[in-house]
Design a protein around this motif. Sequence first.
Motif, PDB file in Angstrom:
ATOM      1  N   LYS A  87       1.022  -1.058  -0.051  1.00 23.10           N
ATOM      2  CA  LYS A  87      -0.198  -0.025   0.168  1.00 23.10           C
ATOM      3  C   LYS A  87       1.320   1.693   0.074  1.00 23.10           C
ATOM      4  O   LYS A  87       0.677   2.164  -0.993  1.00 23.10           O
ATOM      5  N   ARG A  88       1.879   1.222   0.662  1.00 28.17           N
ATOM      6  CA  ARG A  88       2.458   2.410   0.622  1.00 28.17           C
ATOM      7  C   ARG A  88       3.425   2.145  -0.889  1.00 28.17           C
ATOM      8  O   ARG A  88       3.266   4.049  -1.044  1.00 28.17           O
ATOM      9  N   ALA A  89       3.695   1.311  -1.081  1.00 30.83           N
ATOM     10  CA  ALA A  89       5.250   1.560  -2.898  1.00 30.83           C
ATOM     11  C   ALA A  89       3.739   2.502  -3.251  1.00 30.83           C
ATOM     12  O   ALA A  89       4.244   3.239  -4.307  1.00 30.83           O
ATOM     13  N   ASN A  90       2.399   1.366  -3.488  1.00 32.99           N
ATOM     14  CA  ASN A  90       1.695   2.309  -4.480  1.00 32.99           C
ATOM     15  C   ASN A  90       1.341   3.856  -4.209  1.00 32.99           C
ATOM     16  O   ASN A  90       1.626   4.649  -5.470  1.00 32.99           O
ATOM     17  N   ASN A  91       1.509   3.725  -2.945  1.00 37.79           N
ATOM     18  CA  ASN A  91       1.111   5.679  -2.679  1.00 37.79           C
ATOM     19  C   ASN A  91       2.255   6.679  -2.805  1.00 37.79           C
ATOM     20  O   ASN A  91       2.601   7.462  -3.597  1.00 37.79           O
ATOM     21  N   ALA A  92       3.478   5.956  -2.983  1.00 36.90           N
ATOM     22  CA  ALA A  92       4.551   6.526  -3.286  1.00 36.90           C
ATOM     23  C   ALA A  92       5.203   6.462  -5.109  1.00 36.90           C
ATOM     24  O   ALA A  92       5.871   6.690  -5.884  1.00 36.90           O
ATOM     25  N   GLY A  93       3.845   5.711  -5.494  1.00 34.46           N
ATOM     26  CA  GLY A  93       4.416   5.568  -6.508  1.00 34.46           C
ATOM     27  C   GLY A  93       5.773   4.232  -7.150  1.00 34.46           C
ATOM     28  O   GLY A  93       6.333   3.822  -8.483  1.00 34.46           O
ATOM     29  N   VAL A  94       5.771   3.030  -6.854  1.00 33.81           N
ATOM     30  CA  VAL A  94       7.344   2.406  -6.707  1.00 33.81           C
ATOM     31  C   VAL A  94       6.964   1.094  -6.262  1.00 33.81           C
ATOM     32  O   VAL A  94       7.755   0.211  -6.773  1.00 33.81           O
ATOM     33  N   LEU A  95       5.753   0.964  -6.429  1.00 31.57           N
ATOM     34  CA  LEU A  95       4.549  -0.817  -5.967  1.00 31.57           C
ATOM     35  C   LEU A  95       5.757  -1.225  -7.591  1.00 31.57           C
ATOM     36  O   LEU A  95       5.968  -2.720  -7.563  1.00 31.57           O
ATOM     37  N   HIS A  96       5.539  -0.733  -8.562  1.00 35.21           N
ATOM     38  CA  HIS A  96       6.038  -1.288  -9.541  1.00 35.21           C
ATOM     39  C   HIS A  96       7.432  -1.880 -10.202  1.00 35.21           C
ATOM     40  O   HIS A  96       7.516  -2.740 -10.692  1.00 35.21           O
ATOM     41  N   ARG A  97       8.091  -1.234  -9.018  1.00 36.64           N
ATOM     42  CA  ARG A  97       9.382  -1.821  -8.671  1.00 36.64           C
ATOM     43  C   ARG A  97      10.223  -2.997  -7.806  1.00 36.64           C
ATOM     44  O   ARG A  97      10.602  -2.875  -7.383  1.00 36.64           O
TER      45      ARG A  97
END
Length: 192
Positions: A87-97
Amino acid sequence: MKLSQKLLLTEPHVCPWWLAYTFDNPFRRLFHKPEKIFEPHLKKGMTAVDIGCGMGYFSIAMAGMVGESGKVVSVDIQQKMLDILQKRANNAGVLHRIHPHCSSSDVIGLTPHSADLALAFWMVHEVPQIEMFVNEIFTLLRPGGKFLLVEPKIHVPPELFQQINDSAVQSGFVVLEQPRIALSHAAWFFKA
């Protein structure tokens, strides 16, 4: 068990997911700035592994540092931690990495020679078989890979940190440096 042992968590334990909010928050940047800690070791295009990633404080920062051509494998034994990290990575825009990986308490379970950098921040003291754990990190890294070991001074006395260091050297790691990281014992290792 004495009260001091309970408070200092000197017996084997795993930090519960809800307790991670006490140290995995915006104030942590005052003490632990990922960019400063990882520079110049972490570069664009690398594959980094954050072992014991918790809620993703370092994973998210590392995902920014490795760029579009890199990736971060975030490892934890608690699925709840990995769910919050995503959830935090998605909010930061880096979930795909970020590639979450739920491991067991005694085996990381990643492909050998698949990473350029490994991080174990404030968690090795929670591992039941430290020598096996450090050996697995050595195997996980490609030749030339680096490993950052950081342990909290409140839980890990200097003698125990030295034993963990010695285990890393016995696994084949070479000590690069012992950086100053707030509230911590720390060492960078290199896989020759």
